[in-house]
Design an enzyme around this catalytic site. Sequence first.
Site, PDB file in Angstrom:
ATOM      1  N   ILE A  47      31.406  38.670   2.573  1.00 40.33           N
ATOM      2  CA  ILE A  47      30.464  38.050   1.637  1.00 40.33           C
ATOM      3  C   ILE A  47      29.827  36.807   2.241  1.00 40.33           C
ATOM      4  O   ILE A  47      28.615  36.695   2.340  1.00 40.33           O
ATOM      5  CB  ILE A  47      31.158  37.694   0.304  1.00 40.33           C
ATOM      6  CG1 ILE A  47      31.687  38.959  -0.390  1.00 40.33           C
ATOM      7  CG2 ILE A  47      30.184  36.961  -0.613  1.00 40.33           C
ATOM      8  CD1 ILE A  47      32.482  38.668  -1.652  1.00 40.33           C
ATOM      9  N   SER A  48      30.653  35.845   2.650  1.00 38.90           N
ATOM     10  CA  SER A  48      30.077  34.590   3.143  1.00 38.90           C
ATOM     11  C   SER A  48      31.114  33.785   3.899  1.00 38.90           C
ATOM     12  O   SER A  48      32.312  34.085   3.867  1.00 38.90           O
ATOM     13  CB  SER A  48      29.527  33.762   1.977  1.00 38.90           C
ATOM     14  OG  SER A  48      30.573  33.429   1.095  1.00 38.90           O
ATOM     15  N   THR A  51      32.946  26.087   5.825  1.00 39.34           N
ATOM     16  CA  THR A  51      33.728  25.146   6.616  1.00 39.34           C
ATOM     17  C   THR A  51      35.177  25.561   6.794  1.00 39.34           C
ATOM     18  O   THR A  51      35.752  25.387   7.858  1.00 39.34           O
ATOM     19  CB  THR A  51      33.681  23.750   5.963  1.00 39.34           C
ATOM     20  OG1 THR A  51      32.322  23.386   5.743  1.00 39.34           O
ATOM     21  CG2 THR A  51      34.347  22.715   6.852  1.00 39.34           C
ATOM     22  N   TYR A  52      35.798  26.121   5.749  1.00 38.89           N
ATOM     23  CA  TYR A  52      37.243  26.298   5.771  1.00 38.89           C
ATOM     24  C   TYR A  52      37.718  27.740   5.959  1.00 38.89           C
ATOM     25  O   TYR A  52      38.904  27.986   6.038  1.00 38.89           O
ATOM     26  CB  TYR A  52      37.846  25.750   4.473  1.00 38.89           C
ATOM     27  CG  TYR A  52      37.532  24.297   4.254  1.00 38.89           C
ATOM     28  CD1 TYR A  52      38.061  23.332   5.097  1.00 38.89           C
ATOM     29  CD2 TYR A  52      36.692  23.894   3.230  1.00 38.89           C
ATOM     30  CE1 TYR A  52      37.763  21.991   4.916  1.00 38.89           C
ATOM     31  CE2 TYR A  52      36.391  22.555   3.038  1.00 38.89           C
ATOM     32  CZ  TYR A  52      36.930  21.609   3.884  1.00 38.89           C
ATOM     33  OH  TYR A  52      36.631  20.282   3.703  1.00 38.89           O
ATOM     34  N   ARG A  54      36.626  32.243   5.266  1.00 43.24           N
ATOM     35  CA  ARG A  54      35.697  33.328   4.983  1.00 43.24           C
ATOM     36  C   ARG A  54      36.047  33.984   3.656  1.00 43.24           C
ATOM     37  O   ARG A  54      37.185  33.904   3.197  1.00 43.24           O
ATOM     38  CB  ARG A  54      35.730  34.360   6.109  1.00 43.24           C
ATOM     39  CG  ARG A  54      35.534  33.745   7.477  1.00 43.24           C
ATOM     40  CD  ARG A  54      35.636  34.758   8.603  1.00 43.24           C
ATOM     41  NE  ARG A  54      34.444  35.592   8.711  1.00 43.24           N
ATOM     42  CZ  ARG A  54      33.289  35.176   9.218  1.00 43.24           C
ATOM     43  NH1 ARG A  54      33.160  33.925   9.641  1.00 43.24           N
ATOM     44  NH2 ARG A  54      32.263  35.981   9.311  1.00 43.24           N
ATOM     45  N   LYS A  71      39.572  35.060  -0.460  1.00 41.56           N
ATOM     46  CA  LYS A  71      39.184  33.840   0.252  1.00 41.56           C
ATOM     47  C   LYS A  71      40.233  33.544   1.314  1.00 41.56           C
ATOM     48  O   LYS A  71      41.390  33.286   0.994  1.00 41.56           O
ATOM     49  CB  LYS A  71      39.078  32.683  -0.741  1.00 41.56           C
ATOM     50  CG  LYS A  71      38.490  31.395  -0.193  1.00 41.56           C
ATOM     51  CD  LYS A  71      38.259  30.415  -1.348  1.00 41.56           C
ATOM     52  CE  LYS A  71      37.542  29.170  -0.900  1.00 41.56           C
ATOM     53  NZ  LYS A  71      37.236  28.263  -2.020  1.00 41.56           N
ATOM     54  N   ASP A 173      32.111  19.281  -8.841  1.00 43.99           N
ATOM     55  CA  ASP A 173      31.138  19.963  -7.978  1.00 43.99           C
ATOM     56  C   ASP A 173      30.421  21.079  -8.727  1.00 43.99           C
ATOM     57  O   ASP A 173      30.241  22.178  -8.206  1.00 43.99           O
ATOM     58  CB  ASP A 173      31.806  20.516  -6.718  1.00 43.99           C
ATOM     59  CG  ASP A 173      30.789  20.825  -5.617  1.00 43.99           C
ATOM     60  OD1 ASP A 173      29.667  20.279  -5.677  1.00 43.99           O
ATOM     61  OD2 ASP A 173      31.111  21.605  -4.702  1.00 43.99           O
TER      62      ASP A 173
END
EC number: 2.7.11.22
Length: 426
Positions: A47-48, A51-52, A54, A71, A173
Site C-alpha cells: 500500500i505505502s 519513515t518507520y 511499510r 503495518k 495529528d
Amino acid sequence: MFGRNFPFFNSIGGFYPRESLDSKRPSGSGYTSKVRVRDKYHIVGFISSGTYGRVYKAIGKDGRKGEYAIKKFKPDKEGEIIQYTGLSQSAIREMALCSELDHPNVVQLAEIILEDKCIFMVFEYTEHDLLQIIHHHTQPQRHAIPAPMIKSILFQLLNGLLYLHTNWVLHRDLKPANILVTSSGAVRIGDLGLARLFYKPLNSLYSGDKVVVTIWYRAPELLMGSRHYTPAVDLWAVGCIFAELLSLRPIFKGEEAKMDSKKTVPFQRNQMMKIIDIMGLPRKETWPGLVSMPEFSQLQSLAMSRGYINRQCNLEGWYQSCLKNNGYSPGSAAGTPGAEGFDLLSRLLEYDPTKRISAREALEHPYFTTGTPVTANCFAGYEGKYPHRRVTQDDNDIRSGSLPGTKRSGLPDDSLMGRAAKRLKE
C-alpha cells in the site's frame, strides 16, 4: 482507564453496551508470540511506505475472514547493517494505545506479531480516507461532497474524538489522510503515532514532543508556542477538516519553517499569516491568554510588518464564497450545510482554546440535531463510486516472499493505511 471497561457513544447517539463491541472485535488482540505473518495472512500487495516501515494489504487465512492492513515496523539501520536498537516512541505509543482503545469510530487493531525481530501491527482494512475522497471530488472537475455525507463524516469523527478525549487521549495529528472510511461508510480515526495520554502528565506535553499536528491543521496556541495545551488542539484540526470537506482544499495552507541545526522550534510565521488572512488578528481582549504565549512578540512583529493591526475576521465571507463556488444550496443535489454549519465551523475555529467547542458540545450542536438526520453510513444516498485504494506488487518484500528482515525502509507517518492520492509535501 479506557477501552475495555468504558461505555461510549455509538455512531448515532446513545451508548453501546460493552458486549456488542467485544463480539465484533477480532480475537487475539494484543501481542502474539511464535506466529508467522504468512501463516495467518495472505499478502495481497503493498500500500505505502514512510519513515518507520511499510504497510501491506492482506486477507486472513484459515477461517480468519476479512481484509487487513499490516503495518511493518523496520529496525533501525546504519548503511547496509541492520541495528536492532529498539522501536521509536511513536511506534510504542501506537501499539500501547491501539491495544486498549475500542470504539467503532477508532481504527481497530486485530493483533501485534513479533517475527524475526520485526514487529507487525495488524489492523482492519479500510478502503478509503478523507484525503482520497477530497481528491476524487476535484477530478476531472470540481464537484461538491454532498452536505449529508459531510454531516455524517463529521459526526462520526467527533464521536470517535469524544471517546478518545473522555479516555484522556489526545490524537495530535488529525488530518484528512488519517481519517479512514470503510466501504460501508463507517469513519475511523487512524494513525495514533502522535497520540498520548494527558491525564496528570509528569511534565508539560511540549517537553515530550515539541512539534505536533501537521502544519495546516495546527491550532494557534501551538503556533504561539504554548507549553501546555488541551484537547482543544484536536477540535481546531476538526474545524480545518470540516472546511476542507466543504471547499476541497486546505483552508490554511501555509509553508512550514523547519528546525535549525540546534533543533530550535521556529515561529511558524507563514502559517500564522494564512490563519490571520481569514480569521483576523487574534486579540488579547477576546483571547486573554494570548499575551502570555512565548511567541506573542513574534505575532506583534508580524502584525506590524504585514499591516494586520486592523485585520478582522472574514470567516463568514469565506464560508459563503465556498458555498457559492461549490454549488451548495437548499435546492441543489449537494444540499447545503446552512447557517448551522457556519456556526459550528466558527466555534471549532475559535482562537481562544478555552472557548473552543468541545467534542461533546459539538455533537449536540444544531448542525447535527436539525435538518437532514445524521446517517451511520456516510455514503447513504450517494450514487457515485469512490476508487479503491491503490495496491501494488512493486515491492521487494512481496516479490521475495519474505516480509521480515528486509533492508527496505518506510512506513507512513501520516496514514495507517497509506492513501491512493499523495498530497504535496505537508
